[in-house]
Enzyme design. Sequence first.
Site, short mmCIF file in Angstrom:
data_model
loop_
_atom_site.label_atom_id
_atom_site.label_comp_id
_atom_site.label_asym_id
_atom_site.label_seq_id
_atom_site.Cartn_x
_atom_site.Cartn_y
_atom_site.Cartn_z
N LEU A 15 -40.37 -0.02 -25.95
CA LEU A 15 -41.66 0.29 -25.33
C LEU A 15 -42.81 0.24 -26.33
O LEU A 15 -43.95 -0.04 -25.95
CB LEU A 15 -41.62 1.69 -24.68
N GLY A 16 -42.50 0.52 -27.58
CA GLY A 16 -43.54 0.52 -28.60
C GLY A 16 -42.94 0.75 -29.96
O GLY A 16 -41.82 1.25 -30.09
N GLN A 17 -43.70 0.36 -30.99
CA GLN A 17 -43.17 0.46 -32.34
C GLN A 17 -44.28 0.80 -33.32
O GLN A 17 -45.39 0.26 -33.22
CB GLN A 17 -42.50 -0.86 -32.75
N GLY A 18 -43.99 1.73 -34.23
CA GLY A 18 -44.95 2.11 -35.25
C GLY A 18 -44.33 2.05 -36.63
O GLY A 18 -43.21 1.55 -36.81
N ALA A 21 -41.42 4.96 -36.47
CA ALA A 21 -40.52 5.16 -35.33
C ALA A 21 -40.69 4.05 -34.31
O ALA A 21 -41.68 3.33 -34.31
CB ALA A 21 -40.78 6.52 -34.68
N SER A 22 -39.68 3.93 -33.44
CA SER A 22 -39.73 3.02 -32.30
C SER A 22 -39.46 3.82 -31.04
O SER A 22 -38.70 4.80 -31.05
CB SER A 22 -38.67 1.92 -32.45
N VAL A 23 -40.07 3.40 -29.94
CA VAL A 23 -39.90 4.09 -28.66
C VAL A 23 -39.19 3.16 -27.69
O VAL A 23 -39.58 2.00 -27.53
CB VAL A 23 -41.27 4.53 -28.08
N ASP A 135 -55.14 10.43 -33.75
CA ASP A 135 -54.87 9.02 -33.47
C ASP A 135 -55.12 8.70 -32.00
O ASP A 135 -54.31 8.07 -31.33
CB ASP A 135 -53.43 8.65 -33.85
#
Length: 612
Positions: A15-18, A21-23, A135
Site C-alpha cells: 500500500l505504501g513504502q517509506g 517501513a512498508s505498509v 509530516d
Amino acid sequence: MQSTVNYLWHTDDLLGQGATASVYKARNKKSGELVAVKVFNAASYLRPREVQVREFEVLRKLNHQNIVKLFAVEETGSSRQKVLVMEYCSSGSLLSVLESPENAFGLPEEEFLVVLRCVVAGMNHLRENGVVHRDIKPGNIMRLLGEQGQSIYKLTDFGAARQLDDEEKFVSVYGTEEYLHPDMYERAVLRKPQQKAFGVTVDLWSIGVTLYHAATGSLPFVPFGGPRRNKEIMYRITSEKPAGAIAGSQRRENGPLEWSYTFPITCRLSMGLQSQLVPILANILEVEQAKCWGFDQFFAETSDILQRVVIHVFSLPQAVLHHVYIHTHNTISIFLEAVYKQTNVAPQHQEYLLEGHLCVLEPKLSAQQIAHTTASSPLTLFSVASETPKGLTFRDPALDLPKFVPKVDVQADYSTAKSVLGAGHQALRLARTLLAGQELMLRGLYWFVELLQATCRRTLEVTRMALLFLSSSLGAESNVAGMPETQELKKTTELRSKLRTLAGVLSRCSCNITETQMRLSNLSAELAGSRDQVHEDRSVQQIQCCVDKMQLIYKQFKKSRMRPGAGLSSAPIRPHGILFCQLVDQETWFLSVSTRPWLQRGADSQAGQGEF
C-alpha cells in the site's frame, strides 16, 4: 507470504513504502477482516530506542474517527520485525484522489469541505493530546467510505510524531520537502547549518500547503523545473513570500518570482468559500513563526466556516450562481451585504425571485427566514439599478493541454494522456456550468417577464376602473348644460375639461399597456422556446463521450507504464488519436483529434515503413 500470530499478508499487496517501513494490506487469520500492517525494516532499528517506540506510544493514546486506529503491535515469526496492525482505508489517500485526472484542478466544493472538516477534527484531537504530527501531507490522509457512501478522511503515519506542548520546541527535522516549513526546509533539504528550533506551528504550514493542494490540484510554491529540481529557488519562494500571498511561482528559468493572493481561476471552489478560506491560508502560510496563527485561532476560523450554511443565489445580471456562506443566527442584512461583496449589487437594489414568486427579504429579520435553496433551485437576484453586467469568467481548458512529445516514451505518453484527460474533465465541467447557467438565466428571465405581465394586468385593471369612473362622472355633464353661468359652474366646467384630458391619457395608457402585454407575451413564448432548446442540447453528452474515450486511452498508458521495463525499448502501440475539447465560444464546442499512425516496432518498421 508473511505473517504474525494473528495476521497474514503478501508482499505484492503493498500500500505504501517509506524510509523505515512498508505498509501492506493484510487479513486477520480467524475472521478474514482486512487491515493495514506497517512492517518496519532494518534501517528503522538503527534509530534510537525512544524514537523506535514513539509511534507506538503516540497511536496508543489517540482515539478519534479522523485518525487511523491502531489495533495491535505484533512481530513477524521469522525475523521478528515489529508490525503495527492498523485500520485499513480501502479508498486510498487524499493524494490518490488528487492524482485522479478528474481532480486535476482540485476537489469539488462538497468534497473539499469534507476534507477540511476531517483534517481540522483530527488535528484538534492531536493538539488536545499534545501531539505534533510533523509530516502532514495528502499522502498521509487516508480515505474510506462511510456506510452511507460519504467520504471519511483520517490522519495516518505517525512515524515522525512526538509529544509537544504549545510552548515547547524541537530541533530534529522530519517531513516531506514540498510541505516543509521554510526553516525546516533550509536545514533538512539545503543542508545549511542553523540553530533554529521549531514549534507546533510547523504543522500549520504543512496543513496550509495540503489545503491549497486539495483546493487547486497543484502545489502553492513551484519554481521553474519543479520543487525537486530547483531547491534553492523553492526555498526562496517560501522564505521570501510576502504577507497575504498564498502561492508563488517562477514561470521561466532565472525568471522573477510571481505571487498570488487568490486561488487560480481554474479552482472549483465557489467565490463565497474562497473568500473565507484565503485569509486562513495567508495566516498559516506565514514564514515567521511569531506572526503565524496558533492552533487556537486556526481551529476557531475553520470552525467558523464549517458552521456556516450555504444560500444559493443566481445573479441574473452576471448569469452566475453564487454560494453565500452565512450563519443561521445572522440577520438578512448581513446576507444582503455578503451578496453585495460577490455580485456588486448594492443591498437597496437587490430584488429576489424564488420559484417564480417575488421574495421580499426584510433586513432586520433572521437569516433563518430565507427559504431553503439548492444549486438547481436558487434565489434569483435581479437589480433595480442599471449596471454593467459581468458574466462568468473561466480559463479555456485548451490552454492547459500539454505539448505532445514526438518520440515514443511510455512515461511521457502517460503524463500527456493524464494532462489531456484532466483538461477534458475541466471542459466537461465548464460545459455543464454554462448550460446550467443558461437554463437558470432563461428561467429567471421568464419569471421576470411573467412578473411584469402580472403587474401590467393589475395596472390595466386599475386603469379601466378609473376610466369607468371618469366616464360616469363626465356623463353628468348634460345635466348642467343651459344653466346660467356662475363662478361655480365655470370651475366645474374647467374640472370636467381636465377630467376629459385625464381620461384621454388613461385611454392611451391602457392601449400602451395592452400593447406591452402582447410584447411580453411574445417574449415569454420566445423564452419558453429557448428553454426547450437548452433541454435538447446534447453538447454535454457529446463531450462526456469524448472524455470516456480519453479515459480509455489514459488507462491503456497507465497499464503500460506499470509493465517491467516500459519505455522506449518496449513501447506499446500508441492509440490512434488523442481527443480533446476546445471551447470556441459559449455555444460551440470544437472536437479535435490528433491522429498519428503510431506503430509498434516490428517487421514493417525494419523494412523502412511506419517510421516514428
